[in-house]
Structures are given as C-alpha cells and as structure tokens.
Design a protein around this motif. Structure first.
Motif, mmCIF file in Angstrom:
data_model
loop_
_atom_site.group_PDB
_atom_site.id
_atom_site.type_symbol
_atom_site.label_atom_id
_atom_site.label_comp_id
_atom_site.label_asym_id
_atom_site.label_seq_id
_atom_site.Cartn_x
_atom_site.Cartn_y
_atom_site.Cartn_z
ATOM 1 N N TYR A 139 0.847 -1.205 0.000
ATOM 2 C CA TYR A 139 0.000 0.000 0.000
ATOM 3 C C TYR A 139 0.881 1.253 0.000
ATOM 4 C CZ TYR A 139 -3.833 3.153 1.382
ATOM 5 O OH TYR A 139 -4.772 4.172 1.418
ATOM 6 N N LEU A 140 1.894 1.248 0.863
ATOM 7 C CA LEU A 140 2.796 2.402 0.962
ATOM 8 C C LEU A 140 3.554 2.626 -0.351
ATOM 9 C CD1 LEU A 140 4.292 1.706 4.524
ATOM 10 C CD2 LEU A 140 2.405 3.257 3.944
ATOM 11 N N SER A 141 3.975 1.532 -0.978
ATOM 12 C CA SER A 141 4.704 1.666 -2.247
ATOM 13 C C SER A 141 3.789 2.182 -3.352
ATOM 14 C CB SER A 141 5.368 0.342 -2.651
ATOM 15 O OG SER A 141 4.417 -0.625 -3.046
ATOM 16 N N GLY A 142 2.491 1.879 -3.253
ATOM 17 C CA GLY A 142 1.522 2.414 -4.209
ATOM 18 C C GLY A 142 1.378 3.924 -4.072
ATOM 19 N N MET A 143 1.404 4.389 -2.827
ATOM 20 C CA MET A 143 1.352 5.842 -2.592
ATOM 21 C C MET A 143 2.547 6.525 -3.261
ATOM 22 S SD MET A 143 0.311 5.923 1.473
ATOM 23 C CE MET A 143 0.255 7.727 1.591
ATOM 24 N N ILE A 179 -3.324 8.854 -3.247
ATOM 25 C CA ILE A 179 -2.571 10.024 -3.699
ATOM 26 C C ILE A 179 -3.201 10.648 -4.945
ATOM 27 C CG2 ILE A 179 -0.317 10.827 -4.557
ATOM 28 C CD1 ILE A 179 -0.334 10.080 -1.562
ATOM 29 N N ASN A 180 -3.612 9.806 -5.874
ATOM 30 C CA ASN A 180 -4.226 10.276 -7.125
ATOM 31 C C ASN A 180 -5.452 9.438 -7.438
ATOM 32 O OD1 ASN A 180 -4.943 11.109 -9.682
ATOM 33 N ND2 ASN A 180 -3.079 10.377 -10.694
ATOM 34 N N PRO A 181 -6.645 9.922 -7.053
ATOM 35 C CA PRO A 181 -7.878 9.147 -7.273
ATOM 36 C C PRO A 181 -8.150 8.826 -8.745
ATOM 37 C CG PRO A 181 -8.257 10.991 -5.771
ATOM 38 C CD PRO A 181 -6.894 11.188 -6.359
ATOM 39 N N LYS A 182 -7.522 9.559 -9.669
ATOM 40 C CA LYS A 182 -7.767 9.349 -11.101
ATOM 41 C C LYS A 182 -6.695 8.483 -11.770
ATOM 42 C CE LYS A 182 -10.249 13.717 -11.649
ATOM 43 N NZ LYS A 182 -10.259 15.043 -12.305
ATOM 44 N N VAL A 183 -5.817 7.884 -10.973
ATOM 45 C CA VAL A 183 -4.730 7.094 -11.547
ATOM 46 C C VAL A 183 -5.261 5.967 -12.424
ATOM 47 C CG1 VAL A 183 -4.556 5.518 -9.560
ATOM 48 C CG2 VAL A 183 -2.544 5.925 -10.984
ATOM 49 N N LYS A 184 -4.567 5.735 -13.549
ATOM 50 C CA LYS A 184 -4.964 4.678 -14.497
ATOM 51 C C LYS A 184 -4.022 3.483 -14.323
ATOM 52 C CE LYS A 184 -5.116 3.784 -19.506
ATOM 53 N NZ LYS A 184 -6.328 2.962 -19.527
ATOM 54 N N PHE A 185 -4.600 2.274 -14.354
ATOM 55 C CA PHE A 185 -3.800 1.049 -14.220
ATOM 56 C C PHE A 185 -3.966 0.170 -15.456
ATOM 57 C CE2 PHE A 185 -5.034 2.123 -9.812
ATOM 58 C CZ PHE A 185 -3.776 2.234 -9.229
ATOM 59 N N THR A 186 -2.863 -0.382 -15.925
ATOM 60 C CA THR A 186 -2.901 -1.440 -16.935
ATOM 61 C C THR A 186 -2.313 -2.677 -16.267
ATOM 62 O OG1 THR A 186 -2.602 0.121 -18.757
ATOM 63 C CG2 THR A 186 -2.135 -2.185 -19.215
ATOM 64 N N ILE A 299 11.834 11.995 -4.405
ATOM 65 C CA ILE A 299 10.383 11.882 -4.187
ATOM 66 C C ILE A 299 9.900 13.170 -3.529
ATOM 67 C CG2 ILE A 299 8.558 10.560 -3.050
ATOM 68 C CD1 ILE A 299 10.547 8.180 -3.038
ATOM 69 N N PRO A 300 8.803 13.768 -4.023
ATOM 70 C CA PRO A 300 8.302 15.011 -3.420
ATOM 71 C C PRO A 300 8.143 14.881 -1.903
ATOM 72 C CG PRO A 300 7.080 14.503 -5.423
ATOM 73 C CD PRO A 300 7.981 13.334 -5.163
ATOM 74 N N ALA A 301 8.571 15.897 -1.176
ATOM 75 C CA ALA A 301 8.573 15.874 0.291
ATOM 76 C C ALA A 301 7.186 15.626 0.871
ATOM 77 C CB ALA A 301 9.147 17.181 0.831
ATOM 78 N N ASP A 302 6.149 16.182 0.224
ATOM 79 C CA ASP A 302 4.793 15.997 0.750
ATOM 80 C C ASP A 302 4.336 14.545 0.636
ATOM 81 O OD1 ASP A 302 4.688 16.387 -2.094
ATOM 82 O OD2 ASP A 302 2.519 16.669 -1.953
ATOM 83 N N ILE A 303 4.815 13.850 -0.406
ATOM 84 C CA ILE A 303 4.483 12.423 -0.581
ATOM 85 C C ILE A 303 5.186 11.597 0.496
ATOM 86 C CG2 ILE A 303 4.651 10.421 -2.116
ATOM 87 C CD1 ILE A 303 2.636 12.548 -3.067
ATOM 88 N N VAL A 304 6.451 11.898 0.736
ATOM 89 C CA VAL A 304 7.213 11.185 1.764
ATOM 90 C C VAL A 304 6.540 11.361 3.127
ATOM 91 C CG1 VAL A 304 9.413 11.046 3.006
ATOM 92 C CG2 VAL A 304 9.404 11.329 0.527
ATOM 93 N N ALA A 305 6.086 12.589 3.412
ATOM 94 C CA ALA A 305 5.419 12.872 4.693
ATOM 95 C C ALA A 305 4.125 12.073 4.827
ATOM 96 C CB ALA A 305 5.131 14.365 4.809
ATOM 97 N N VAL A 307 3.415 9.242 3.324
ATOM 98 C CA VAL A 307 3.768 7.818 3.457
ATOM 99 C C VAL A 307 4.182 7.513 4.894
ATOM 100 C CG1 VAL A 307 5.437 6.034 2.772
ATOM 101 C CG2 VAL A 307 4.373 7.477 1.034
ATOM 102 N N LYS A 308 4.999 8.380 5.469
ATOM 103 C CA LYS A 308 5.458 8.171 6.850
ATOM 104 C C LYS A 308 4.287 8.227 7.833
ATOM 105 C CE LYS A 308 10.304 9.415 6.390
ATOM 106 N NZ LYS A 308 11.359 10.411 6.629
ATOM 107 N N ALA A 309 3.351 9.126 7.584
ATOM 108 C CA ALA A 309 2.171 9.232 8.450
ATOM 109 C C ALA A 309 1.312 7.967 8.353
ATOM 110 C CB ALA A 309 1.353 10.465 8.068
ATOM 111 N N LYS A 310 1.186 7.446 7.128
ATOM 112 C CA LYS A 310 0.393 6.229 6.923
ATOM 113 C C LYS A 310 1.090 5.015 7.549
ATOM 114 C CE LYS A 310 -2.856 6.216 4.816
ATOM 115 N NZ LYS A 310 -4.278 6.395 5.186
#
Length: 331
Positions: A139-143, A179-186, A299-305, A307-310
């Motif tokens: 889950y964290l790696s997906g973020m 992080i991105n509700p509109k993310v596309k997956f293949t 990695i953007p600092a806000d993303i790292v923060a 992830v750490k919180a999660k």
C-alpha cells in the motif's frame, strides 16, 4: 582406592557426558534436519526470501538444511516423500499448485512437520501454511508510485492472478488511489513465476500505452523500465542496488519471523497446524517498506510525509490495509 571395572568406567563416562551435554545423544544431533522444495530457482524473489531465512538458521548452527529447486509440479510429491523418508523433521515448500499432493504426503508422515506456502487452511496434525501478507508495505509503495508518476498511468505485471499476488496488487492500487484518485492502471499476468523475457515484453507494451511507473511483481519488469527511462516499484525483495536510477521503492518480505517461530515449535515438540501468515505483517517485522535510498531526495517531500504518516497509522493499528483477493483489472 579400589580398581574400577570397565563397566564402572563406562558408567562414569556416561555420567560426565550427561553433565556436560544434558540428556540425549551427541550435540550434533540436536540440529534439526530441514529440507525445502522450490518449484523455481532460488534467486526468484519469493523463494529467495525463504531460502535466506533458512540459511540464516543454518549459519546460526540451528539446522542442517538441504533443498531442491526447479522441481516440477508433477515431481513435487515424489521429492516431498523422499525428504520425509530421509528423516527430515521439518519440510518447507510451496503448495499453491500441488495442494492435494502435498497434503496427502503430510498425512502419510504424521511425525514430520510441514510448513508450506498455501492459499488453503492448515491441516491436522502436522500441515501448517504461510503466505507473504505484505499488503501493508505494498500500500505504501503504491502511494509512492502515484506520487512520482507524471502521466498518472501505472503498469502492473504479475505472474498468476492467485490470492497471494492479487492482495498485494490491490493494496498497491489502493495506496496509489489515495494520492491520485484518477490514476490509471494497466494490469497483465504472464502465466509464469519465472520468465523475465516475457515480463519484460509485457512491461514494454504498457510503456507504449503511456505508463511511466511499473509495478515489478516479476523479474524482467525493472529491466524494461530501465531501458525506456521509466520508473519501477519492487516487490518482495529490494532491487534498488541493481537499478539505482529505476527502482524507487519496494515492499519487502522478511521470512525470518515465520521460519523462526516454526522452528521453535518443532524443536519444542509443539508444532501444530497453524496459519503463519500473521508473521509476514509489519507488526512482526515480517514486512517493511525498503529504504528509499537513491530516491530519498527525488520523491516530493509531501508524498514522503504522507507515506510516513500512513506507516505510523498502520503501526499504531489506526489504519488497516484491506485484503482483497479477487483478480485486479485494468481501468
């Protein structure tokens, strides 16, 4: 002083031996005889973690360890029986494609302890199961994946759509969507546990469709990402040392807690049919998010923060990653 008879000397020697070594036979025989059976090479991600944990126990002097790799499904039962007949007290393996045969062998050798990767339940009296429940770091790696993707399109290459793979993919996808509700997956499955060229081709196809981050559930995917200048997320092992500019993060599986818990029970004569899956969770240090290493500052600092919180919320029991085992689909 009276002359000691030969019998007296023998008794004295046995008494000294008992004082020094305790009851039982020579010290060498206190090592457990352990065998493992793998259907793929030991360098394959999933199997490499079991092999690593058993080798660690061997290095500590706890076990004598033998193994067979690249065992076909058709030959699995024969190899299991052979190891049981040879007196191995603890047999480890993977029963996913050979459930019926593996369980039949366990019934035939009730005094042998078996611990096999399985999507099924434990079986009395001696068949325990495990699986890599590493959905939390997945889950964290997906973020992180969604946080570094510029196109918002992530490609995912898996081996087979079995519960063990599906739950990790779903956890990864949910993390990305946070992080991105509109993310596309293949999503694609190659129908093999070890076919790097096929996994690489599947990844190339996803890159051609616009994916700029790839979930490397199989070997070969990170090679495609590296060749095309894209990013990858690892699974089970940390391959960043081999791909320092490609592999951003990985969900690691540590098999040591599972193996050590089972070995302790076998030694104590208390091995019973159990599900050891819980020992793969972050709580038991059975899984973790790999260090960000070369991507620490990228990695953007806000993303790292976030992830750490999660990660902290998971550790504190305030957030539970859902286990979804249906086949994941492209969207």
């Amino acid at each position: 002083m009276s002359h000691l008879s030969r019998r007296g000397l023998l008794c004295a020697a046995l008494a000294v031996s008992a004082m020094l070594f305790g009851p039982g036979t020579a010290l060498a025989q206190t090592k457990l005889k352990v065998a493992a059976i793998y259907t793929v090479p030991v360098e394959q991600q999933w199997v490499s973690r079991i092999h690593k944990a058993l080798n660690a126990a061997k290095t500590r002097g706890e076990i004598d360890y033998v193994f067979s790799e690249n065992v076909t499904n058709a030959d699995y039962e024969r190899v299991m029986r052979q190891y049981a007949e040879q007196g191995n007290q603890f047999i480890v393996g993977e029963a996913f494609a050979v459930e019926a045969a593996a369980r039949k062998v366990a019934k035939d050798y009730p005094k042998t302890s078996f611990l096999l990767g399985s999507s099924g339940k434990p079986q009395a009296p001696n068949f325990s199961v495990f699986d890599n429940y590493i959905q939390e770091p997945a889950y964290l790696s997906g973020m992180i994946a969604a946080g570094v993707s510029k196109s918002g399109h992530i490609g995912m290459v898996g081996g087979y759509p079995i519960p063990e793979v599906n739950r990790l993919m779903h956890a990864f996808m949910e993390g990305a969507k946070e992080i991105n509700p509109k993310v596309k997956f293949t999503v694609s499955f190659i129908g093999s546990w070890f076919d790097p060229p096929k996994a690489k081709e599947a990844a190339f196809a996803m890159i051609d469709k616009g994916a700029d981050v790839l979930y490397a559930e199989r070997f070969g995917v990170s090679d495609a990402a590296k060749e095309k200048g894209k990013l990858a997320i690892g699974n089970v092992i940390d391959t960043q040392p081999q791909y320092p500019d490609t592999v951003v993060a990985s969900a690691l599986w540590n098999m040591e807690p599972t193996i050590n818990a089972a070995l302790a029970k076998v030694k104590a004569g208390k091995f019973t049919p159990e599900d050891y899956g819980v020992f793969s969770t972050m709580k038991y240090k059975g899984s973790e998010l790999a260090p960000l290493g070369t991507f620490e500052k990228k990695i953007p600092a806000d993303i790292v923060a976030k992830v750490k919180a999660k990660e902290k919320a998971i550790a504190d029991g305030k957030f539970v990653v859902k286990v979804v085992e249906t086949e994941p689909k492209s969207n």
